[in-house]
Design a protein around this motif. Structure first.
Motif, PDB file in Angstrom:
ATOM      1  N   PHE A   1     -17.827  30.906  15.873  1.00  0.00           N
ATOM      2  CA  PHE A   1     -18.659  32.010  16.361  1.00  0.00           C
ATOM      3  C   PHE A   1     -19.698  32.473  15.339  1.00  0.00           C
ATOM      4  CE2 PHE A   1     -14.927  32.424  19.140  1.00  0.00           C
ATOM      5  CZ  PHE A   1     -15.539  32.567  20.369  1.00  0.00           C
ATOM      6  N   GLY A   2     -19.645  31.918  14.128  1.00  0.00           N
ATOM      7  CA  GLY A   2     -20.611  32.317  13.100  1.00  0.00           C
ATOM      8  C   GLY A   2     -20.427  33.748  12.646  1.00  0.00           C
ATOM      9  N   ILE A   3     -19.186  34.239  12.615  1.00  0.00           N
ATOM     10  CA  ILE A   3     -18.862  35.609  12.217  1.00  0.00           C
ATOM     11  C   ILE A   3     -17.838  35.562  11.084  1.00  0.00           C
ATOM     12  CG2 ILE A   3     -17.810  37.788  12.953  1.00  0.00           C
ATOM     13  CD1 ILE A   3     -18.795  37.213  15.764  1.00  0.00           C
ATOM     14  N   THR A   4     -18.058  36.360  10.038  1.00  0.00           N
ATOM     15  CA  THR A   4     -17.118  36.395   8.920  1.00  0.00           C
ATOM     16  C   THR A   4     -15.890  37.224   9.276  1.00  0.00           C
ATOM     17  OG1 THR A   4     -18.941  36.222   7.346  1.00  0.00           O
ATOM     18  CG2 THR A   4     -16.825  36.942   6.478  1.00  0.00           C
ATOM     19  N   PHE A   5     -14.716  36.680   8.985  1.00  0.00           N
ATOM     20  CA  PHE A   5     -13.458  37.389   9.152  1.00  0.00           C
ATOM     21  C   PHE A   5     -12.985  37.844   7.774  1.00  0.00           C
ATOM     22  CE2 PHE A   5     -11.640  35.413  13.301  1.00  0.00           C
ATOM     23  CZ  PHE A   5     -12.882  35.468  13.900  1.00  0.00           C
ATOM     24  N   TYR A   6     -12.579  39.108   7.676  1.00  0.00           N
ATOM     25  CA  TYR A   6     -12.101  39.662   6.413  1.00  0.00           C
ATOM     26  C   TYR A   6     -10.628  40.054   6.527  1.00  0.00           C
ATOM     27  CZ  TYR A   6     -17.132  40.321   5.620  1.00  0.00           C
ATOM     28  OH  TYR A   6     -18.490  40.132   5.491  1.00  0.00           O
ATOM     29  N   ASN A   7      -9.928  39.960   5.399  1.00  0.00           N
ATOM     30  CA  ASN A   7      -8.550  40.434   5.335  1.00  0.00           C
ATOM     31  C   ASN A   7      -8.440  41.465   4.223  1.00  0.00           C
ATOM     32  OD1 ASN A   7      -5.686  40.488   5.849  1.00  0.00           O
ATOM     33  ND2 ASN A   7      -5.432  39.363   3.936  1.00  0.00           N
ATOM     34  N   LEU A   8      -7.851  42.628   4.544  1.00  0.00           N
ATOM     35  CA  LEU A   8      -7.606  43.676   3.560  1.00  0.00           C
ATOM     36  C   LEU A   8      -6.154  43.526   3.109  1.00  0.00           C
ATOM     37  CD1 LEU A   8      -8.953  46.079   2.150  1.00  0.00           C
ATOM     38  CD2 LEU A   8      -8.099  47.535   3.998  1.00  0.00           C
ATOM     39  N   HIS A   9      -5.990  42.996   1.906  1.00  0.00           N
ATOM     40  CA  HIS A   9      -4.652  42.650   1.411  1.00  0.00           C
ATOM     41  C   HIS A   9      -4.158  43.676   0.398  1.00  0.00           C
ATOM     42  CE1 HIS A   9      -1.292  40.278  -0.044  1.00  0.00           C
ATOM     43  NE2 HIS A   9      -1.755  40.402  -1.283  1.00  0.00           N
ATOM     44  N   GLY A  10      -2.937  44.137   0.569  1.00  0.00           N
ATOM     45  CA  GLY A  10      -2.337  45.101  -0.342  1.00  0.00           C
ATOM     46  C   GLY A  10      -1.764  44.434  -1.577  1.00  0.00           C
ATOM     47  N   GLY A  11      -2.616  43.872  -2.393  1.00  0.00           N
ATOM     48  CA  GLY A  11      -2.179  43.210  -3.617  1.00  0.00           C
ATOM     49  C   GLY A  11      -3.385  42.714  -4.391  1.00  0.00           C
ATOM     50  N   ILE A  12      -3.178  42.410  -5.664  1.00  0.00           N
ATOM     51  CA  ILE A  12      -4.247  41.894  -6.513  1.00  0.00           C
ATOM     52  C   ILE A  12      -4.245  40.374  -6.421  1.00  0.00           C
ATOM     53  CG2 ILE A  12      -5.219  41.847  -8.841  1.00  0.00           C
ATOM     54  CD1 ILE A  12      -3.508  44.364  -9.432  1.00  0.00           C
ATOM     55  N   LEU A  13      -5.154  39.829  -5.645  1.00  0.00           N
ATOM     56  CA  LEU A  13      -5.247  38.378  -5.500  1.00  0.00           C
ATOM     57  C   LEU A  13      -5.978  37.784  -6.698  1.00  0.00           C
ATOM     58  CD1 LEU A  13      -6.117  38.042  -1.697  1.00  0.00           C
ATOM     59  CD2 LEU A  13      -3.885  37.873  -2.794  1.00  0.00           C
ATOM     60  N   PRO A  14      -5.614  36.587  -7.107  1.00  0.00           N
ATOM     61  CA  PRO A  14      -4.677  35.650  -6.464  1.00  0.00           C
ATOM     62  C   PRO A  14      -3.239  35.776  -6.965  1.00  0.00           C
ATOM     63  CG  PRO A  14      -5.799  34.540  -8.243  1.00  0.00           C
ATOM     64  CD  PRO A  14      -6.342  35.946  -8.231  1.00  0.00           C
ATOM     65  N   TYR A  15      -2.908  36.880  -7.659  1.00  0.00           N
ATOM     66  CA  TYR A  15      -1.610  36.977  -8.325  1.00  0.00           C
ATOM     67  C   TYR A  15      -0.518  37.588  -7.458  1.00  0.00           C
ATOM     68  CZ  TYR A  15      -5.108  36.549 -11.977  1.00  0.00           C
ATOM     69  OH  TYR A  15      -6.184  36.145 -12.722  1.00  0.00           O
ATOM     70  N   GLN A  16      -0.873  38.514  -6.601  1.00  0.00           N
ATOM     71  CA  GLN A  16       0.111  39.213  -5.769  1.00  0.00           C
ATOM     72  C   GLN A  16      -0.133  38.851  -4.309  1.00  0.00           C
ATOM     73  OE1 GLN A  16      -0.642  43.303  -6.869  1.00  0.00           O
ATOM     74  NE2 GLN A  16       0.274  43.071  -8.895  1.00  0.00           N
ATOM     75  N   THR A  17       0.612  37.921  -3.793  1.00  0.00           N
ATOM     76  CA  THR A  17       0.392  37.390  -2.449  1.00  0.00           C
ATOM     77  C   THR A  17       1.591  37.685  -1.546  1.00  0.00           C
ATOM     78  OG1 THR A  17       1.323  35.234  -3.052  1.00  0.00           O
ATOM     79  CG2 THR A  17      -1.043  35.535  -3.377  1.00  0.00           C
ATOM     80  N   GLY A  18       1.397  37.449  -0.254  1.00  0.00           N
ATOM     81  CA  GLY A  18       2.503  37.537   0.693  1.00  0.00           C
ATOM     82  C   GLY A  18       2.776  38.945   1.213  1.00  0.00           C
ATOM     83  N   ARG A  19       3.793  39.036   2.049  1.00  0.00           N
ATOM     84  CA  ARG A  19       4.206  40.301   2.643  1.00  0.00           C
ATOM     85  C   ARG A  19       4.831  41.198   1.579  1.00  0.00           C
ATOM     86  NH1 ARG A  19       5.019  39.608   8.405  1.00  0.00           N
ATOM     87  NH2 ARG A  19       6.676  41.168   8.400  1.00  0.00           N
ATOM     88  N   PHE A  20       4.605  42.505   1.726  1.00  0.00           N
ATOM     89  CA  PHE A  20       5.150  43.503   0.804  1.00  0.00           C
ATOM     90  C   PHE A  20       4.820  43.174  -0.656  1.00  0.00           C
ATOM     91  CE2 PHE A  20       7.994  43.652   4.520  1.00  0.00           C
ATOM     92  CZ  PHE A  20       7.847  44.989   4.871  1.00  0.00           C
ATOM     93  N   SER A  21       3.587  42.769  -0.891  1.00  0.00           N
ATOM     94  CA  SER A  21       3.147  42.390  -2.243  1.00  0.00           C
ATOM     95  C   SER A  21       3.377  43.480  -3.288  1.00  0.00           C
ATOM     96  CB  SER A  21       1.670  41.999  -2.228  1.00  0.00           C
ATOM     97  OG  SER A  21       1.465  40.859  -1.450  1.00  0.00           O
ATOM     98  N   PRO A  22       3.086  44.762  -2.978  1.00  0.00           N
ATOM     99  CA  PRO A  22       3.310  45.793  -3.998  1.00  0.00           C
ATOM    100  C   PRO A  22       4.770  45.897  -4.435  1.00  0.00           C
ATOM    101  CG  PRO A  22       1.934  46.638  -2.222  1.00  0.00           C
ATOM    102  CD  PRO A  22       2.476  45.329  -1.760  1.00  0.00           C
ATOM    103  N   LEU A  23       5.690  45.735  -3.492  1.00  0.00           N
ATOM    104  CA  LEU A  23       7.105  45.848  -3.828  1.00  0.00           C
ATOM    105  C   LEU A  23       7.566  44.666  -4.675  1.00  0.00           C
ATOM    106  CD1 LEU A  23       8.555  47.148  -0.435  1.00  0.00           C
ATOM    107  CD2 LEU A  23       7.530  48.417  -2.331  1.00  0.00           C
ATOM    108  N   LYS A  24       7.059  43.488  -4.363  1.00  0.00           N
ATOM    109  CA  LYS A  24       7.383  42.311  -5.176  1.00  0.00           C
ATOM    110  C   LYS A  24       6.807  42.456  -6.581  1.00  0.00           C
ATOM    111  CE  LYS A  24       7.389  39.308  -1.115  1.00  0.00           C
ATOM    112  NZ  LYS A  24       6.649  38.247  -0.374  1.00  0.00           N
TER     113      LYS A  24
END
Length: 211
Positions: free
Chosen positions: A118-141
């Motif tokens: 579609f020529g549209i940018t998709f963004y993700n707002l991730h609760g972690g400092i990428l690329p070091y904190q990934t996955g679900r519940f990143s802050p808790l990990k």
């Protein structure tokens, strides 16, 4: 017009991000985890946060549901299951009404191929400092690992989870050992990043309109 994709949580999501949706023309999709199941999700929250935090989360979810239900209901929104998400995105984008797609705590994988189609940018707002904190519940990990900093990242969606070009990032040094307080602060930092990005996007758009 923006398309926001999130989960239907009053305490974690709506009380923090509702203002962003209200202040712009947009559509919001609330995605529930049908594949994983409701009780599995509840068990996961219990295991990650612990008994006392889980108890407070349940109470606060109920309180904010009462406080925010009417405001949330006034939005142009729709509830769908995770297995419906990508087909629903495709149908919405075919309308040519949307110029940006934002995932905020979306519990399932978004098909990155839809961006190029579609020529549209998709963004993700991730609760972690990428690329070091990934996955679900990143802050808790990160707290378990005793990371020095917590934070949030806005990045482009790619084929792999929590990868793609980083747009904005912010971090802070935890002053409390509380899992719940730090998790909420990460969400507030996330809101700050998204708000700044959307304001800058509007500013650039205004300039282009004048030229």
């Amino acid at each position: 017009m923006k398309l926001f994709i999130t989960q239907n949580s009053y305490f974690f999501m709506h009380r923090i991000f509702l203002e962003i949706y209200e202040n712009r023309q947009c559509k919001v999709l609330y995605v529930s985890e049908k594949k994983r199941g409701f009780f599995r999700k509840i068990k996961e929250i219990y295991n990650e946060f612990g008994f006392f935090n889980f108890f407070f989360i349940v109470i606060l979810e109920f309180i904010y549901c009462l406080l925010l239900f009417r405001r949330k209901s006034a939005l142009d929104s729709e509830k769908i299951h995770d297995f419906q998400l990508n087909e629903k995105i495709k149908i919405l984008l075919e309308s040519n009404k949307f110029n940006g797609v934002y995932s905020i705590g979306c519990p399932t994988k978004i098909d990155s191929n839809l961006q190029s189609f579609f020529g549209i940018t998709f963004y993700n707002l991730h609760g972690g400092i990428l690329p070091y904190q990934t996955g679900r519940f990143s802050p808790l990990k990160a707290l378990k690992r005793k990371d020095e900093y917590l934070g949030a990242t806005l990045h482009e969606i790619s084929e792999e989870f929590d990868e793609g070009g980083i747009i904005k990032q912010d971090l802070f040094k935890p002053k409390s050992k509380s899992k719940l307080l730090n998790y909420v602060k990460v969400l507030k930092v996330s809101k700050k990043i998204l708000s700044l990005h959307l304001k800058e996007e509007n500013y650039k758009s205004t300039n282009l309109d004048k030229s």
